[in-house]
Design a protein around this motif. Structure first.
Motif, short mmCIF file in Angstrom:
data_model
loop_
_atom_site.label_atom_id
_atom_site.label_comp_id
_atom_site.label_asym_id
_atom_site.label_seq_id
_atom_site.Cartn_x
_atom_site.Cartn_y
_atom_site.Cartn_z
N GLU A 179 26.27 14.31 26.04
CA GLU A 179 26.35 13.75 24.70
C GLU A 179 25.37 12.60 24.52
O GLU A 179 25.17 11.78 25.42
N LYS A 180 24.77 12.58 23.34
CA LYS A 180 23.82 11.50 23.05
C LYS A 180 24.57 10.17 23.02
O LYS A 180 25.67 10.08 22.49
N PRO A 181 23.97 9.11 23.56
CA PRO A 181 24.73 7.88 23.81
C PRO A 181 24.88 6.93 22.63
O PRO A 181 25.67 5.99 22.70
N TYR A 182 24.14 7.14 21.53
CA TYR A 182 24.16 6.15 20.46
C TYR A 182 24.31 6.78 19.08
O TYR A 182 23.94 7.93 18.86
N ALA A 183 24.86 5.97 18.16
CA ALA A 183 24.83 6.29 16.73
C ALA A 183 24.23 5.08 16.01
O ALA A 183 24.17 3.98 16.56
N ILE A 184 23.79 5.31 14.79
CA ILE A 184 23.23 4.22 13.99
C ILE A 184 24.11 3.99 12.78
O ILE A 184 24.56 4.94 12.13
N GLY A 185 24.38 2.73 12.50
CA GLY A 185 25.11 2.35 11.29
C GLY A 185 24.19 1.58 10.36
O GLY A 185 23.46 0.70 10.79
N ILE A 186 24.23 1.94 9.09
CA ILE A 186 23.43 1.25 8.07
C ILE A 186 24.37 0.81 6.95
O ILE A 186 25.14 1.61 6.41
N LEU A 214 29.24 -1.45 12.24
CA LEU A 214 30.15 -0.69 13.10
C LEU A 214 30.88 0.39 12.32
O LEU A 214 31.02 1.52 12.78
N GLY A 215 31.34 0.04 11.13
CA GLY A 215 32.04 1.02 10.31
C GLY A 215 31.16 2.19 9.95
O GLY A 215 31.57 3.36 10.05
#
Length: 321
Positions: A2-9, A309-310
């Motif tokens: 699984e890819k380790p990161y997500a991005i929140g904007i 984070l949300g």
């Protein structure tokens, strides 16, 4: 793997803030651009994409990004569009999710900012382990994210959960930015507290620290600071605000029976000044079958990080291409 990161904007009327977030809710890299500096949407998307690409590069490139989540005013999860947002520079329907996905080559999901806050609380904050709760954001307006049986409530068109625009004063109510009168947010947002202060000061003769401030410049922070110094009028303003908010919460409980109502936003910095009257009036107004069952909690997310984070929590759920 699984890819380790997500991005929140998080897109606000003044700034757009973004960050790369790991599964534990740690912000690994972050940045921001000025929303209001970009009057044309393509220009904005170009600037935002370039700035986001910089933080993506810091964590090893796009191959490490699961998805992007965006929280924005009037954003529709179903359509991926920002729809007629009054406080953003671009009008009409903006297909922002598709525009960002085309630029950054990663799947993008979008929702309104209060829904993003609810997802963040469920993933990283005070609502961990809960399946039924409501997040209320008390800022310039009053936003809400409603979760029932572990699912965010969107309704048939993507816009369910506008609790800040339930009407609490049908006769002679305050004019709201939405065009209606008497909406909850005109009384219980940070802006609403300032409006109440101005009304009280104009119609009454009580002595108050607030009279040392130009009436047009008074903010909710001024009212909170005066109340903390024992100012009777300022304390009464918070009691009035808490009563209206608590009564509204009792109504909200009746239709979704949440385990908790979680408060987030600038007005919560007033602490017990707002929390205590809200809790008291909520319980007094509650249908007996719900009384003393619903927790009233403060957000556990750091204010500076919560929006990112949300939104990033939505990025973990977005479907791949």
């Amino acid at each position: 793997m699984e890819k380790p990161y997500a991005i929140g904007i998080d897109i606000g009327g003044t700034n757009s803030v973004f960050g790369v977030v790991d599964k534990r809710g740690h912000i690994i890299a972050q940045g921001s651009i000025k929303t209001a500096a970009h009057k044309e949407i393509n220009e904005y998307v170009t600037a935002l994409s370039a700035a986001v690409q910089e933080v993506i590069d810091q964590v090893g490139g796009i191959a490490n990004i699961k998805g992007i989540g965006v929280g924005a005013p009037n954003a529709n999860f179903f359509t991926g569009c920002i729809e007629f947002a009054p406080n953003l520079p671009w009008k009409g329907l903006i297909p922002l999710a598709q525009m960002l996905s085309d630029r950054l080559k990663v799947p993008v999901a979008i929702t309104n900012d209060a829904n993003a806050a609810a997802i963040g609380e469920m993933t990283y904050g005070a609502a961990r382990g809960m399946k039924d709760f409501i997040v209320i954001t008390l800022g310039t307006g009053v936003g809400s994210g409603i979760v029932v049986n572990g699912q965010l409530v969107y309704g048939h068109d993507g816009f369910a959960g506008e609790l800040g625009h339930t009407t609490i004063r049908r006769t002679n109510g305050r004019l709201c930015g939405c065009g209606r009168k008497g909406c909850l947010e005109t009384y219980t947002s940070a802006t609403g507290v300032a409006r109440t202060a101005k009304e009280f000061l104009a119609s009454r003769k009580d002595e108050s620290i607030l009279r040392n401030i130009n009436i047009e410049d008074i903010t909710s922070k001024d009212v909170a600071e005066a109340a903390q110094q024992g100012d009777a009028l300022a304390k009464e303003i918070f009691e009035y605000t808490g009563q209206l908010l608590g009564e509204a919460f009792a109504d909200f409980v009746a239709f979704s029976s949440p385990e908790a109502i979680i408060l987030f936003g600038g007005l919560t910095k007033a602490g017990s000044l707002i929390f205590n009257p809200v809790k008291r009036h909520m319980e007094e107004s509650m249908l007996p079958i719900f009384r003393n069952k619903v927790k009233l909690l403060m957000s556990e997310l750091k204010e500076s990080d919560a929006a990112v984070l949300g939104a990033s929590a939505l990025g973990w759920e977005v479907k791949d291409f």
